[in-house]
Scaffold this active site. Structure first.
Site, PDB file in Angstrom:
ATOM      1  N   HIS A  21     -43.707  37.705   0.006  1.00  0.00           N
ATOM      2  CA  HIS A  21     -43.663  39.054  -0.547  1.00  0.00           C
ATOM      3  C   HIS A  21     -43.828  39.027  -2.061  1.00  0.00           C
ATOM      4  O   HIS A  21     -43.442  38.064  -2.727  1.00  0.00           O
ATOM      5  CB  HIS A  21     -42.322  39.719  -0.216  1.00  0.00           C
ATOM      6  CG  HIS A  21     -42.208  40.189   1.196  1.00  0.00           C
ATOM      7  ND1 HIS A  21     -42.891  41.279   1.690  1.00  0.00           N
ATOM      8  CD2 HIS A  21     -41.474  39.707   2.237  1.00  0.00           C
ATOM      9  CE1 HIS A  21     -42.586  41.451   2.967  1.00  0.00           C
ATOM     10  NE2 HIS A  21     -41.731  40.521   3.322  1.00  0.00           N
ATOM     11  N   CYS A  64     -48.514  40.749  -2.631  1.00  0.00           N
ATOM     12  CA  CYS A  64     -48.880  41.947  -3.372  1.00  0.00           C
ATOM     13  C   CYS A  64     -47.664  42.412  -4.158  1.00  0.00           C
ATOM     14  O   CYS A  64     -46.550  41.942  -3.952  1.00  0.00           O
ATOM     15  CB  CYS A  64     -49.405  43.044  -2.452  1.00  0.00           C
ATOM     16  SG  CYS A  64     -48.442  43.360  -0.978  1.00  0.00           S
TER      17      CYS A  64
END
Length: 285
Positions: free
Chosen positions: A85, A138
């Protein structure tokens, strides 16, 4: 002869006790790390380390980066890959550090690792060292809303294994915005203190040459998958077990060409100018 060290970080989950109950479950990040380690092995990196899930802590990552900085000399290379993440925290280092007033983070097992911390570690590498990084994650919380608005249900299912827009946060590699805000509010003093105490140099002043290929633009989401993340899987296709022969720019362009329009891998270069490095075949020791 140049020396190559590689570090591969892949987290399929995080410690919920450190993230307010959120475990950040993903499918393919450990596979990404293993596959990137195999690319490094085949490319001749003799010193390779994998940090998977519970081993992907801030202390372990910084220890490996500092070890590499002590060992590598001019002409050597560090290959750094991360799958997991991405998140953001408010930028406390000054108005010119981040135009959007947010610092990007790698969401490690025990806490978020701020981009300023990473660049601070890069400061320790000698002039003439090459650092090649590939990040399959991201960062932007605005990306969730954007993807919901532009993707059809069929496209969502293909890329994110769901037809439910509310489920995209679960099957992409962005730390959910609500979780980001809660984590920062809970540990605000920690993250603010880290940033204020760092004061890293401008990245252009780094002695080493740094080249980063990222999974997507800031306003996009990086898709997870069953075997690999979409970016890592496409990278592997382009690399074609070492058959690819171009330089870094053509490598990034070919990955980009094969990706859907809502996920556009980018190329970022900083530190000491090294055009020869940019033109080299990826993963060259």
């Amino acid at each position: 002869m140049a020396n190559g060290i590689s570090l591969h970080i892949g987290l399929n989950r995080v410690d919920p006790a450190k993230y307010g109950g959120w475990d950040g479950k993903l499918n393919a990040c450990e596979n990404d790390a293993r596959d990137m380690e195999q690319i490094a092995r085949n490319a001749g990196y003799g010193d390779r380390t994998m940090l998977l899930t519970a081993d992907g802590t801030v202390d372990n990552v910084t220890a490996e980066l500092r070890r590499a900085a002590r060992v590598l000399t001019p002409g050597d290379i560090l290959l750094l890959t991360y799958s997991g993440h991405g998140g953001q925290v408010p930028d406390k280092n000054g108005p010119e550090d981040e135009p959007d007033r947010l610092d990007e983070t790698l969401v490690l097992y025990d806490r978020e690792f701020i981009d300023d911390e990473l660049y601070k570690e890069f400061e320790a590498f000698a002039e003439g060292v090459r650092i090649s990084a590939y990040f399959d994650c991201c960062h932007s919380e605005s990306a969730v809303k954007a993807v919901r608005n532009i993707l059809t249900p069929d496209a969502m299912e293909e890329q994110y294994q769901t037809r439910d827009p509310d489920h995209i946060e679960v099957t992409s590699r962005v730390m959910p915005p609500a979780t980001q805000h809660e984590a920062y509010a809970r540990d605000k003093n920690l993250y603010d203190t880290i940033q204020r105490n760092l004061n890293p140099k401008d990245t252009l002043e780094l002695a080493a040459s740094v080249l980063l290929i990222s999974a997507c633009a800031d306003n996009q989401l990086a898709a997870d998958g069953w075997e690999n993340g979409l970016f890592t899987g496409t990278l592997r296709e382009v690399w074609s077990e070492g058959k690819f022969t171009g330089g870094h720019k053509s490598f990034q362009r070919e990955i980009l060409r094969r990706m859907p329009p809502n996920q556009s891998p980018g190329l970022f270069v900083t530190g000491s100018a090294n055009n020869e490095f940019l033109q080299q075949r990826p993963f060259t020791v």
